[in-house]
Design an enzyme around this catalytic site. Structure first.
Site, PDB file in Angstrom:
ATOM      1  N   TYR A  27      -3.798  -9.833  -0.328  1.00  0.00           N
ATOM      2  CA  TYR A  27      -3.781  -8.428   0.097  1.00  0.00           C
ATOM      3  C   TYR A  27      -5.085  -7.739  -0.306  1.00  0.00           C
ATOM      4  O   TYR A  27      -5.742  -7.088   0.508  1.00  0.00           O
ATOM      5  CB  TYR A  27      -2.583  -7.708  -0.522  1.00  0.00           C
ATOM      6  CG  TYR A  27      -2.493  -6.242  -0.141  1.00  0.00           C
ATOM      7  CD1 TYR A  27      -1.949  -5.866   1.081  1.00  0.00           C
ATOM      8  CD2 TYR A  27      -2.934  -5.245  -1.007  1.00  0.00           C
ATOM      9  CE1 TYR A  27      -1.857  -4.528   1.431  1.00  0.00           C
ATOM     10  CE2 TYR A  27      -2.853  -3.911  -0.661  1.00  0.00           C
ATOM     11  CZ  TYR A  27      -2.314  -3.554   0.560  1.00  0.00           C
ATOM     12  OH  TYR A  27      -2.243  -2.222   0.909  1.00  0.00           O
ATOM     13  N   SER A  79       6.868   3.793  10.684  1.00  0.00           N
ATOM     14  CA  SER A  79       7.403   4.265   9.402  1.00  0.00           C
ATOM     15  C   SER A  79       6.249   4.585   8.459  1.00  0.00           C
ATOM     16  O   SER A  79       5.078   4.343   8.773  1.00  0.00           O
ATOM     17  CB  SER A  79       8.315   3.200   8.768  1.00  0.00           C
ATOM     18  OG  SER A  79       7.572   2.028   8.465  1.00  0.00           O
ATOM     19  N   GLY A  80       6.592   5.111   7.293  1.00  0.00           N
ATOM     20  CA  GLY A  80       5.614   5.322   6.235  1.00  0.00           C
ATOM     21  C   GLY A  80       4.453   6.195   6.618  1.00  0.00           C
ATOM     22  O   GLY A  80       4.591   7.210   7.318  1.00  0.00           O
TER      23      GLY A  80
END
Length: 347
Positions: A193, A12-13
């Site tokens: 992150y 995806s993406g």
């Protein structure tokens, strides 16, 4: 000979958009989608074959947060292919993002408003989890699992008679301030992150230092601000249709900053651009940014990363030490390498 391309997080993406762009550019390449969720990977493969019916699109189940999954997947790759030209390290997570509403509204009326929108600096923190192997989940998924994959695939990537590319999907959210060499897993912080992405920038430089003479070249890209599932997860209670309603505002912001790529196709621009380059000509200390003008034109531009060789080498050595440790632990618990009776990981 047909090029072999492996893309992690390709279902995806940005990863899926890159697959589409690569097959449009070269329908003869051997494309492998390395994904945690095989059902979603199968759906992505079907979509790609609908638009490119003659393409060779393989699937590989791999969870980068799980050491045994990475090792088994790498073993399968070495059985399937006798070469590897491009390894796109695109899989990543930002779990449980916390949005600081107070900092957001304060930033709206500051000189850093565009920067805030572009990279989320100062308004996003995350609560990390623990992987099946006892590692910090973001560190394992975004960095260490990919590091192990590269290590396992060195025989396919390193050749003196031809070059290969390892390409990391980093972020504008990769800040030196979030990274601590003494805490590479970011156990004590609130920005795992950002830390993992900054570490990938450092690791890319280290890979070039160690492997350029063997034909392996590493590069880093930033996709810009893209509307993907990861973006939607920043405000999990924010309905998807409200994100859509905000698109005119984002298009307006794009008139003032070229980092608002917005769509996965645009965000994959730098990834696709690197596919077309000679890796020997690339700057190992540059991050290649996907950019989109206010009129919607895509282009790639390099920016020097805030990294240094000493820190990148120190990180590389720490990861090698951790690799030795986890391999030893797996052997001691009678989990055979590279394949065998490892404990199951997520699917």
């Amino acid at each position: 000979m047909n090029k072999v391309v492996i893309i992690t997080g390709a279902n995806s993406g940005i990863g899926l958009a890159l697959c589409e762009r690569l097959l449009t550019e070269d329908s003869a390449l051997q494309l492998c989608l390395a994904c945690r969720n095989l059902r979603r990977a199968q759906a992505a493969r079907s979509a790609l074959l609908t638009s490119h019916p003659q393409a060779q699109v393989d699937l590989l189940q791999m969870d980068t947060s799980c050491i045994s999954s990475v090792i088994e997947a790498a073993h399968e790759v070495k059985l399937r292919y006798n070469r590897l030209d491009y390894l796109y390290l695109n899989a990543g997570i930002m779990p449980n993002p916390q949005f600081d509403v107070k900092a957001f509204f304060k930033g709206l009326f500051s000189s850093n408003v565009v920067t805030m929108f572009a990279n989320g600096e100062g308004i996003l923190t995350q609560k990390d989890g623990v992987s099946p192997d006892g590692l910090q989940e973001v560190f394992a998924t975004n960095l260490f699992g990919h590091f192990l994959l590269v290590r396992e695939l060195e025989p396919l990537l390193c050749h003196t008679d031809r070059s290969s590319q390892v390409i990391w999907t980093s972020s504008s959210n990769a800040h030196r301030s979030a990274f601590n060499l003494a805490d590479v897993q970011h156990c004590a912080g609130t920005q795992p992150y950002s830390s993992s992405k900054y570490a990938s920038d450092l690791l890319s430089l280290a890979l070039n230092s160690h492997f350029n003479h063997q034909g392996l070249y590493s590069s880093v890209i930033c996709p810009g601000f893209v509307m993907t599932n990861l973006t939607y997860g920043i405000l999990p209670s924010f309905p998807a249709f409200l994100w859509t309603l905000h698109m005119p505002l984002f298009w307006l912001i794009r008139m003032f900053t070229n980092t608002f790529t917005l769509t996965p196709y645009n965000g994959a621009e730098a990834l696709f651009w690197l596919f077309q380059q000679k890796p020997e000509s690339l700057d190992p200390q540059a991050k290649y940014h996907s950019l989109t003008s206010g009129l919607g034109n895509n282009y790639t531009r390099p920016h020097k990363m805030d990294i240094d060789l000493d820190t990148s080498e120190a990180l590389y050595e720490k990861l090698l030490q951790l690799e030795t440790k986890v391999r030893k632990e797996m052997k001691e618990s009678k989990k055979s390498f590279p394949v065998g009776s490892q404990k199951p990981c997520r699917t």
